[in-house]
Motif scaffolding. Structure first.
Motif, mmCIF file in Angstrom:
data_model
loop_
_atom_site.group_PDB
_atom_site.id
_atom_site.type_symbol
_atom_site.label_atom_id
_atom_site.label_comp_id
_atom_site.label_asym_id
_atom_site.label_seq_id
_atom_site.Cartn_x
_atom_site.Cartn_y
_atom_site.Cartn_z
ATOM 1 N N GLU A 34 42.614 41.250 36.526
ATOM 2 C CA GLU A 34 44.005 41.585 36.249
ATOM 3 C C GLU A 34 44.931 40.397 36.486
ATOM 4 O OE1 GLU A 34 41.938 43.640 37.791
ATOM 5 O OE2 GLU A 34 42.050 45.490 36.623
ATOM 6 N N ASP A 35 44.714 39.672 37.569
ATOM 7 C CA ASP A 35 45.601 38.556 37.899
ATOM 8 C C ASP A 35 45.465 37.402 36.915
ATOM 9 O OD1 ASP A 35 46.482 40.081 39.982
ATOM 10 O OD2 ASP A 35 45.611 38.843 41.564
ATOM 11 N N VAL A 36 44.246 37.093 36.492
ATOM 12 C CA VAL A 36 44.062 36.037 35.494
ATOM 13 C C VAL A 36 44.663 36.474 34.156
ATOM 14 C CG1 VAL A 36 42.348 34.774 34.128
ATOM 15 C CG2 VAL A 36 42.110 34.912 36.614
ATOM 16 N N HIS A 37 44.464 37.725 33.780
ATOM 17 C CA HIS A 37 45.071 38.237 32.539
ATOM 18 C C HIS A 37 46.588 38.059 32.582
ATOM 19 C CE1 HIS A 37 45.196 41.140 29.043
ATOM 20 N NE2 HIS A 37 46.465 41.016 29.393
ATOM 21 N N GLU A 38 47.212 38.479 33.668
ATOM 22 C CA GLU A 38 48.666 38.364 33.780
ATOM 23 C C GLU A 38 49.119 36.904 33.755
ATOM 24 O OE1 GLU A 38 49.526 40.513 37.359
ATOM 25 O OE2 GLU A 38 49.163 42.458 36.397
ATOM 26 N N ALA A 39 48.382 36.026 34.419
ATOM 27 C CA ALA A 39 48.745 34.598 34.431
ATOM 28 C C ALA A 39 48.675 34.019 33.029
ATOM 29 C CB ALA A 39 47.821 33.822 35.378
ATOM 30 N N VAL A 100 47.731 26.347 30.505
ATOM 31 C CA VAL A 100 47.458 27.464 31.410
ATOM 32 C C VAL A 100 46.860 27.066 32.755
ATOM 33 C CG1 VAL A 100 47.159 29.055 29.462
ATOM 34 C CG2 VAL A 100 45.146 27.947 30.458
ATOM 35 N N LEU A 101 46.442 25.825 32.903
ATOM 36 C CA LEU A 101 45.731 25.446 34.136
ATOM 37 C C LEU A 101 46.553 25.655 35.402
ATOM 38 C CD1 LEU A 101 43.576 22.337 33.254
ATOM 39 C CD2 LEU A 101 42.814 24.578 34.031
ATOM 40 N N ASN A 102 47.805 25.249 35.394
ATOM 41 C CA ASN A 102 48.607 25.445 36.612
ATOM 42 C C ASN A 102 48.757 26.922 36.942
ATOM 43 O OD1 ASN A 102 48.941 22.800 37.383
ATOM 44 N ND2 ASN A 102 50.830 22.530 36.223
ATOM 45 N N ALA A 103 48.956 27.762 35.932
ATOM 46 C CA ALA A 103 49.063 29.200 36.174
ATOM 47 C C ALA A 103 47.754 29.747 36.750
ATOM 48 C CB ALA A 103 49.428 29.929 34.880
ATOM 49 N N LEU A 104 46.615 29.299 36.219
ATOM 50 C CA LEU A 104 45.327 29.766 36.745
ATOM 51 C C LEU A 104 45.103 29.298 38.169
ATOM 52 C CD1 LEU A 104 43.001 29.270 33.644
ATOM 53 C CD2 LEU A 104 43.848 31.430 34.600
ATOM 54 N N LYS A 105 45.465 28.061 38.452
ATOM 55 C CA LYS A 105 45.282 27.532 39.806
ATOM 56 C C LYS A 105 46.153 28.264 40.825
ATOM 57 C CE LYS A 105 44.176 22.877 38.197
ATOM 58 N NZ LYS A 105 44.701 21.500 38.101
ATOM 59 N N GLN A 106 47.249 28.880 40.369
ATOM 60 C CA GLN A 106 48.147 29.616 41.265
ATOM 61 C C GLN A 106 47.681 31.039 41.539
ATOM 62 O OE1 GLN A 106 50.751 28.222 42.970
ATOM 63 N NE2 GLN A 106 49.823 26.383 42.107
ATOM 64 N N VAL A 107 46.664 31.516 40.801
ATOM 65 C CA VAL A 107 46.128 32.857 41.064
ATOM 66 C C VAL A 107 45.429 32.807 42.420
ATOM 67 C CG1 VAL A 107 44.447 34.591 40.303
ATOM 68 C CG2 VAL A 107 45.883 33.416 38.609
ATOM 69 N N PRO A 108 45.842 33.653 43.380
ATOM 70 C CA PRO A 108 45.319 33.550 44.742
ATOM 71 C C PRO A 108 43.800 33.625 44.857
ATOM 72 C CG PRO A 108 47.213 35.001 44.708
ATOM 73 C CD PRO A 108 46.884 34.673 43.265
ATOM 74 N N GLU A 109 43.147 34.339 43.947
ATOM 75 C CA GLU A 109 41.695 34.499 44.034
ATOM 76 C C GLU A 109 40.927 33.291 43.504
ATOM 77 O OE1 GLU A 109 44.071 37.751 43.768
ATOM 78 O OE2 GLU A 109 43.290 37.104 41.837
#
Length: 166
Positions: A34-39, A100-109
């Motif tokens: 869910e978090d990666v999808h939202e990012a 998208v890399l910065n957004a993915l790196k910010q996903v806590p998991e």
């Protein structure tokens, strides 16, 4: 002292069309999908993507999501072939990893990113009695030389032509 078990190393080729970009990473929690999808959905307005996540405990399912069914199916098929616990794979269309890399790196998991590329990729997978894990990737081919002054000018021109530099 207990000695380690045997290990088998293999190279798993990511199967994808040439025009697709991919991001391969490692994460640690079921909430990742869910978090990666939202990012991803919040980064590039027309981004098309499919993602798959190899759950490493509990029911150990390949979890998946996305907004492009073809890319979701492709991500699931490749995740099944890689089969490494806590690995996630994203295929992108109408956008690039740099978007998208910065957004993915910010996903806590998200623990880390192995690669983000449109190149052919082989995933180096170690298998033990416990399961499978990614030890690295082969991303594209080796260098064929060192850039010349003309190559530098061409690189700079390309970055300006595609809008990444002024």
């Amino acid at each position: 002292m207990t000695l380690g078990s045997a290990m088998e190393l293999s190279a798993v080729t990511v199967e994808k069309p040439e025009d697709l970009n991919l991001v391969l990473g490692q994460t640690h929690f079921i909430k990742t999908v869910e978090d990666v999808h939202e990012a991803l959905a919040g980064t590039v307005p027309r981004l098309r993507f499919g993602l798959a996540f190899c759950e490493a405990s509990g029911p150990r399912l390949i979890r998946h999501s996305g907004n492009d069914p073809e890319l979701v199916d492709l991500a699931v098929a490749n995740a099944r072939r890689i089969g490494a616990g806590h690995a996630f794979l994203v295929f992108l269309r109408e956008g690039f990893p740099v978007n998208v890399l910065n957004a993915l790196k910010q996903v806590p998991e998200v623990c880390g990113i192995f690669c983000a590329t449109a190149n052919p990729v082989q995933v180096l997978v170690a298998e033990t009695d416990l399961g499978r894990g990614i030890v690295g990737v082969v991303d594209g081919g080796p260098p064929l030389g060192v850039e010349t002054e003309q190559d530098q000018q061409d690189r700079r021109a390309l970055l300006r032509r595609i809008g990444y530099k002024l």
